[in-house]
Design an enzyme around this catalytic site. Structure first.
Site, PDB file in Angstrom:
ATOM      1  CB  CYS A 274      -0.936   0.024   1.199  1.00  0.00           C
ATOM      2  SG  CYS A 274      -2.021   1.487   1.198  1.00  0.00           S
ATOM      3  CG  ASP A 354      -7.067   2.464  -0.735  1.00  0.00           C
ATOM      4  OD1 ASP A 354      -8.300   2.365  -0.584  1.00  0.00           O
ATOM      5  OD2 ASP A 354      -6.243   2.088   0.106  1.00  0.00           O
TER       6      ASP A 354
END
Length: 398
Positions: A274, A354
């Site tokens: 991430c 995201d």
């Protein structure tokens, strides 16, 4: 990379046909309705799979589970955990039986992703998620009244925190609590201040070393099953990558990741890369981290953040912010090429945008906090352009 989209199930305002229009072919979802620690049955998994595949013309598949959550007692190491480990392993077996073999999970204590603002205004009228360190300090020190909290913040941050608290209304404080508790959709518990104090008390003897050992114990319990049934487990970094409310965070930098992957040194014990979570830590060089652990990355969240010197940060454009997204995508495509040449059956890395900015056409849509539709669509389009450009320039397979 396989382009994927997070879908929150049949109650999501985003329809599967909308997702196909983004260019995504993989669905990232979870059975959020099932309480933590309860087995995901084959029947429920197949029901979700059938929804995703109901219209064959869309060509969608359930690509990644996000998340198969870990019960808080496992993180604390509290009591007899036999049944919780058994249930987690059985859920893994059931997912594998149904052909869903990539599981994203996290080991963040009590709260998941944490922000103080869910709609920070941007030029032109858009909004973004933001973490203001002084607002979080105001919550920690003056609303939660955690003993010793002041030691975790600089004098300047504490001054601004006290000023915020003094001028805030009761409505402001309720909103701040709500924002901090927004977390990952599907999180089963939402705490008020007294409830948070109870949870923090349960963690009173858990420091970073103890939490690390509890994670290592979890991995020793589940990774052999993952190897047996063909599951790829990929841990998600802390968001933000720093201790919160005195709770340790142990997936925040390269050293943390190395400890986790070495705790059970097996391909099934992997990483969700991430870039936004890792990018919020100023010591992290995200492309370098990706290169170091590239052979264990099974899933990627490609987003970006812009950091302030005091520890605050906000969601930036997917191609803006502090992380060099072109360099990061290059690392991931190079790893894909290595896997493809080696004949790896899972050479393509699923990725998704995201969070993202809430843009004009998102206004008024009842989407999950932090997951605006149009903002994510723009992010996926931008990332797709980067992948195509890097692929063409470097001769790397998409």
């Amino acid at each position: 990379m396989e382009q994927t989209w997070r879908w929150f199930g049949p109650d999501d305002v985003v329809q599967l046909s909308h997702i196909r229009q983004t260019g995504a072919t993989g669905i990232v979802t979870a059975l959020h309705q099932i309480p933590y620690g309860v087995i995901w049955s084959v029947e429920e998994i197949e029901k979700r799979k059938a929804l995703i595949a109901a219209d064959p013309s869309l060509g969608l598949r359930w690509s990644v589970v996000e998340s198969l959550p870990i019960h808080e007692r496992i993180k604390i190491g509290e009591g007899d955990l036999t049944s919780l480990f058994d249930h987690y392993r059985q859920s893994m077996r059931n997912l594998a039986q149904c052909g869903v073999t990539t599981i994203c999970y996290n080991f963040m204590p009590v709260v998941d992703w944490t922000r103080t603002e869910l709609a920070y205004p941007l030029p032109g009228g858009g909004t973004a998620l933001r973490f203001n360190i002084h607002e979080f300090a105001a919550f920690d020190c003056y609303m939660l009244e955690r003993p010793g909290a002041e030691a975790d913040y600089s004098a300047d941050v504490l001054t601004r925190a006290k000023e915020w608290h003094l001028r805030s209304s009761e409505a402001d404080r309720r909103k701040l609590l709500s924002n901090i508790m927004a977390g990952l959709p599907g999180a089963y518990d939402r705490y008020d201040v007294p409830g948070l104090r109870v949870m923090l008390d349960r963690y009173r003897d858990i420091d970073a070393a103890a939490l690390r050992e509890n994670l290592a114990r979890f991995l020793r319990e589940v990774i052999p099953t993952a190897e047996e049934v063909g599951i790829r487990m990929c841990i998600h970094p802390d968001d933000p990558p720093r201790p919160l409310m005195g709770l340790p965070r142990i997936v925040s930098n390269a050293d943390d990741i190395a400890f986790i992957l070495d705790a059970v040194d097996a391909p099934a014990n992997g990483l969700t890369l991430c870039s936004g979570s890792l990018g919020a830590n100023p010591v992290n060089d995200v492309p370098a981290i990706a290169k170091r652990f590239s052979d264990r990355i099974w899933f990627a969240h490609l987003r970006n953040v812009a950091k302030d010197p005091d520890g605050s940060f906000m969601e930036a454009d997917h191609l803006g912010g502090d992380t060099d997204m072109v360099a990061l995508v290059t690392v991931l495509l190079e790893e894909q090429k290595r896997r493809k040449v080696a004949g790896h059956p899972h050479w393509r890395i699923p990725m998704r945008p995201d969070h993202g900015h809430e843009l004009l056409d998102d206004v008024g849509r009842p989407t999950h906090p932090g997951y605006p539709i149009i903002g994510r669509m723009r992010g996926l389009a931008e990332l797709r352009g980067v992948m195509q450009a890097v692929s063409a320039l470097r001769g790397l397979p998409l």
